[in-house]
Scaffold this motif. Structure first.
Motif, mmCIF file in Angstrom:
data_model
loop_
_atom_site.group_PDB
_atom_site.id
_atom_site.type_symbol
_atom_site.label_atom_id
_atom_site.label_comp_id
_atom_site.label_asym_id
_atom_site.label_seq_id
_atom_site.Cartn_x
_atom_site.Cartn_y
_atom_site.Cartn_z
ATOM 1 N N GLU A 1 0.876 -1.177 0.000
ATOM 2 C CA GLU A 1 0.000 0.000 0.000
ATOM 3 C C GLU A 1 0.911 1.223 0.000
ATOM 4 O O GLU A 1 1.559 1.517 1.003
ATOM 5 C CB GLU A 1 -0.897 0.004 1.235
ATOM 6 N N TRP B 1 -4.073 -2.812 10.612
ATOM 7 C CA TRP B 1 -4.361 -2.173 9.326
ATOM 8 C C TRP B 1 -5.137 -0.876 9.549
ATOM 9 O O TRP B 1 -4.811 0.163 8.961
ATOM 10 C CB TRP B 1 -5.153 -3.130 8.445
ATOM 11 N N GLN C 1 -3.565 3.035 8.460
ATOM 12 C CA GLN C 1 -4.029 3.699 7.241
ATOM 13 C C GLN C 1 -3.826 5.216 7.247
ATOM 14 O O GLN C 1 -3.369 5.787 6.255
ATOM 15 C CB GLN C 1 -5.492 3.353 6.980
ATOM 16 N N ASP D 1 -6.460 -3.157 -3.313
ATOM 17 C CA ASP D 1 -7.903 -2.904 -3.242
ATOM 18 C C ASP D 1 -8.614 -4.068 -2.553
ATOM 19 O O ASP D 1 -9.538 -3.855 -1.756
ATOM 20 C CB ASP D 1 -8.474 -2.704 -4.647
ATOM 21 N N HIS E 1 -7.967 -3.850 1.149
ATOM 22 C CA HIS E 1 -8.795 -2.794 1.730
ATOM 23 C C HIS E 1 -10.219 -3.304 1.957
ATOM 24 O O HIS E 1 -10.799 -3.092 3.032
ATOM 25 C CB HIS E 1 -8.812 -1.586 0.785
ATOM 26 N N ARG F 1 -11.867 -3.783 5.701
ATOM 27 C CA ARG F 1 -13.035 -2.979 6.047
ATOM 28 C C ARG F 1 -14.257 -3.852 6.323
ATOM 29 O O ARG F 1 -15.089 -3.533 7.173
ATOM 30 C CB ARG F 1 -13.345 -1.996 4.912
#
Length: 266
Positions: A107, A139, A143, A180, A183, A187
């Motif tokens: 990332e 994570w 971020q 992606d 992520h 999430r």
């Protein structure tokens, strides 16, 4: 004891070459392919074993009577970490370059200069299991630092749950979409990434390499953090860190906005 992370279980191996004088636990692992390279006494109670799985070396211990195998940290009567000392004495030590060549998901920093070019001020490597809840917390905590110039490298391993292997393999197989996919998974932890049996098998060697590298660093669970300090010294930690400690090791200001799940780590 790891209080804020997901512990590793015993490893799985694949190789040959068995000596009948080895204790039963070592012979059993050798039947699965463990390569035994040497052994050494540890006081009057234990025997240390230098073993290889794939390209990575690690340490195991058996009791002198050969009845039990220990895969983990051994402390002496004063609480000193004998395993870390044995790793320094007997194993080839991995370095920063070994991390750079690992099978990872990057990332990138979100910090840019006036020309729109990305600026990376710090790099951080983390071993993680996609289904480890503490890896997810790490994570979430990290971020916001990407906007301050942090580049994150996530090295997936798979050991925690049956679906860990599928999720980790799917992340590695997704190539340019891996960040992606990561992520989305972090999430929404219930996300099920798609990959068929052939795709999982295609990533098996990469996942084994990652696990071997993690063990070579002497790390015992997820998330495991690896970073360099200002003197270039390599540092490691296993488990979720408190938020002020993350800011300290990155030498970056702590974000002002806090995810609700991270409040207990303030």
């Amino acid at each position: 004891m790891l209080l804020a992370g997901c512990l590793l279980s015993a490893p799985a191996f694949a190789n040959t070459g068995i000596d009948e004088t080895w204790p039963e636990p070592i012979r059993h692992l050798a039947l699965q392919g463990l390569q035994v390279q040497d052994s050494f006494p540890v006081g009057d109670s234990l025997i240390g074993w230098i073993v290889r799985a794939g390209q990575q070396e690690q340490l195991l211990y058996t009791t002198q009577d050969g009845e039990f195998l220990i895969n983990g940290v051994v402390l002496d009567a004063q609480g000193q970490d004998l395993t870390r000392q044995h790793q320094r004495d007997y194993l080839a030590q991995p370095d920063w370059s070994a991390l750079a060549s690992s099978h990872k998901i990057t990332e990138p920093s979100l910090l840019t200069n006036e020309a729109g070019e990305t600026i990376s001020q710090r790099e951080l490597y983390l071993f993680f299991d996609p289904l480890c809840p503490f890896s997810r917390l790490a994570w979430l905590a990290l971020q916001p630092y990407r906007e301050q110039g942090l580049t994150l490298h996530w090295i997936p391993i798979a050991y925690l749950q049956p679906d860990s292997r599928l999720q980790a393999a799917a992340l590695l197989a997704s190539a340019d979409q891996a960040a992606d996919q990561l992520h989305q998974l972090m999430r929404e932890p219930s996300t099920q990434l798609e990959l068929d049996a052939a795709g999982i098998q295609a990533q098996a060697a990469a996942l084994q390499d990652n696990m071997g590298l993690m063990r070579a660093f002497g790390l015992s669970g997820t998330p495991s953090w690896i970073w360099q300090d200002e003197q270039g010294q390599l540092n490691t930690h296993t488990g979720m860190l408190r938020l002020p400690r993350i800011s300290e090791l990155l030498d970056l200001p702590q974000p002002s906005v806090l995810e609700p799940e991270l409040i207990r780590y303030r």
